[in-house]
Write an enzyme that holds these catalytic residues in place. Structure first.
Site, PDB file in Angstrom:
ATOM      1  N   LYS A 114      46.901  46.363  38.725  1.00  0.00           N
ATOM      2  CA  LYS A 114      46.501  47.197  37.590  1.00  0.00           C
ATOM      3  C   LYS A 114      47.570  47.267  36.511  1.00  0.00           C
ATOM      4  O   LYS A 114      47.260  47.404  35.330  1.00  0.00           O
ATOM      5  CB  LYS A 114      46.121  48.608  38.053  1.00  0.00           C
ATOM      6  CG  LYS A 114      44.834  48.611  38.834  1.00  0.00           C
ATOM      7  CD  LYS A 114      44.183  49.978  38.856  1.00  0.00           C
ATOM      8  CE  LYS A 114      42.826  49.902  39.552  1.00  0.00           C
ATOM      9  NZ  LYS A 114      42.228  51.182  39.790  1.00  0.00           N
ATOM     10  N   LYS A 197      37.211  39.738  44.757  1.00  0.00           N
ATOM     11  CA  LYS A 197      36.522  40.953  45.209  1.00  0.00           C
ATOM     12  C   LYS A 197      35.479  41.395  44.176  1.00  0.00           C
ATOM     13  O   LYS A 197      35.734  41.288  42.978  1.00  0.00           O
ATOM     14  CB  LYS A 197      37.597  42.042  45.336  1.00  0.00           C
ATOM     15  CG  LYS A 197      37.260  43.175  46.243  1.00  0.00           C
ATOM     16  CD  LYS A 197      38.416  44.154  46.289  1.00  0.00           C
ATOM     17  CE  LYS A 197      38.636  44.854  44.968  1.00  0.00           C
ATOM     18  NZ  LYS A 197      39.561  45.961  44.980  1.00  0.00           N
ATOM     19  N   LYS A 200      34.578  46.956  39.909  1.00  0.00           N
ATOM     20  CA  LYS A 200      34.049  47.654  38.733  1.00  0.00           C
ATOM     21  C   LYS A 200      34.639  47.083  37.464  1.00  0.00           C
ATOM     22  O   LYS A 200      34.051  47.169  36.398  1.00  0.00           O
ATOM     23  CB  LYS A 200      34.447  49.137  38.782  1.00  0.00           C
ATOM     24  CG  LYS A 200      33.861  49.925  39.911  1.00  0.00           C
ATOM     25  CD  LYS A 200      34.425  51.363  39.906  1.00  0.00           C
ATOM     26  CE  LYS A 200      34.238  52.042  41.241  1.00  0.00           C
ATOM     27  NZ  LYS A 200      34.999  53.251  41.431  1.00  0.00           N
TER      28      LYS A 200
END
Ligand code: TYM
Length: 334
Positions: A114, A197, A200
């Site tokens: 992130k 993966k 979102k």
């Protein structure tokens, strides 16, 4: 026999997808039905560690709560609440932060992902995210934490923080929580790339099935899902090196409650042109009632708000004495 105490949570960052559902939410319902004491939280404080829309946060929080309920979390059996409505989480986080090494936080892969290349500009909240997660869990002395495979490292840190506290203060105050990584689909992959993966934050909406997608959208996404030219193998060993095929078979297995072997017994040797329509039918049959119930619930947010208020009252009753006891053990004036 000691009863299990279950805690888990999801971030109200955007719509939930099939990975969230199969990796976690579906298992939450199983644990509730087994009679465990369950606490399910919408972790809004975690959601603001990255750029977010303040005007949408409260509604996004309700949407996640609606998804929990629509998927089968029953507010009469489980506590459903919002993290920021229980101040103890942030209070305990500070105390735990004083005994968490920065080196350990730097090794967290979610932080590295992130924060991206420019770590210097990442916020302190993003860095300290796993400490807040540890507080979420330890504050209730949860014994088991049902999550997808990607949260394993965070859970290990939570165990580590609990052990550090107990050793430092010579107590058994915190239970070391066990991760519960259950079911056939602990890591659902992207429909566009079987090595990534399902997430979102992935740019392409075609890479994931959202819980709010309607039947046509689900059908379109599965039809367009990446595959390879071979037919389906007869055994799971034959899925080796075929990440997209493996992912679709895993999804089928998890939705149908079968093993992957059983799925391949039925579809081994068949083309994707046969398997995909069967997967569409299964996914729609499974997800459509959840989507409908979610939309229903969101039609009258006062019901969701009442459930969340009751959940917060219960959670606060459990959390406040735990924080108080933690202060006492650490020697604070009380
Ligand atoms: P979050 O909001 O990213 O994801 C919620 C849950 O969904 C699981 N998950 C997946 N499982 C299988 N395949 C996937 N592709 C997939 N993507 C997501 C996650 O593992 C998770 O279980 N840090 C947590 C939120 C959190 C939390 C907690 C969880 C905060 N405090 C305390 C448990 C206990 C997170 O980012 O989840």
């Amino acid at each position: 026999m000691t009863t299990k105490r279950i805690l888990s949570g999801m971030q109200p960052t955007s719509q939930l997808h099939l990975g969230n559902y199969l990796g976690a939410l579906k298992n939450w319902v199983t644990l509730q039905e087994e009679g465990s004491e369950c606490l399910y939280c919408v972790v809004d404080l975690h959601a603001v560690t990255v750029a977010y829309d303040a005007d949408r946060l409260a509604q996004a929080t309700r949407e996640i709560a609606a998804a929990y309920i629509a998927a089968g979390v029953d507010p009469a059996k489980s506590s459903i609440f919002v993290q920021s409505a229980v101040p103890g989480h942030s209070q305990l986080m500070w105390l735990l932060a004083t005994m968490t090494q920065m080196g350990k936080l730097e090794r967290m892969t979610q932080f590295k992902d992130k924060a991206g290349k420019d770590k210097e500009r990442a916020g302190l909240g993003l860095f300290a995210y796993p400490v807040l997660m540890a507080a979420d869990i330890l504050i209730y002395n949860a014994t088991h934490v049902p999550v997808g495979d990607d949260q394993k490292q965070h859970l290990e840190l939570s165990r580590d923080i609990a052990a550090t506290f107990n050793t430092r203060y010579g107590t058994e105050h915190f239970i070391q929580p066990d991760p519960y990584i259950m079911g056939a689909a602990t890591r659902v992959m992207s429909l566009r790339d079987g090595t990534q993966k399902m997430s979102k934050s992935a740019e392409s909406d075609m890479s994931r099935i959202n819980l709010i997608d309607d039947a046509d959208m689900i059908a379109k996404k599965i039809r367009k899902a990446k595959t390879d030219p071979a037919s389906l193998p007869e055994t799971t060993a034959g899925l080796e090196g075929r990440p997209e095929a493996a992912n679709l078979v895993t999804i089928y297995a998890a939705l149908s409650g079968q093993s992957k072997d059983a799925v391949l017994q039925a579809f081994g040797g068949k083309e994707f042109s046969v398997f995909k329509p069967a997967l569409v039918d299964l996914a729609v049959a499974h997800l459509a009632p959840i989507t409908a119930r979610m939309n229903d619930l969101l039609g009258d947010v006062s019901e969701i708000d009442n459930i969340l208020r009751r959940g917060a009252d219960k959670a606060n009753e459990m959390a406040a004495p735990m924080v108080d006891e933690t202060y006492k053990i650490m020697g604070f004036w009380r």
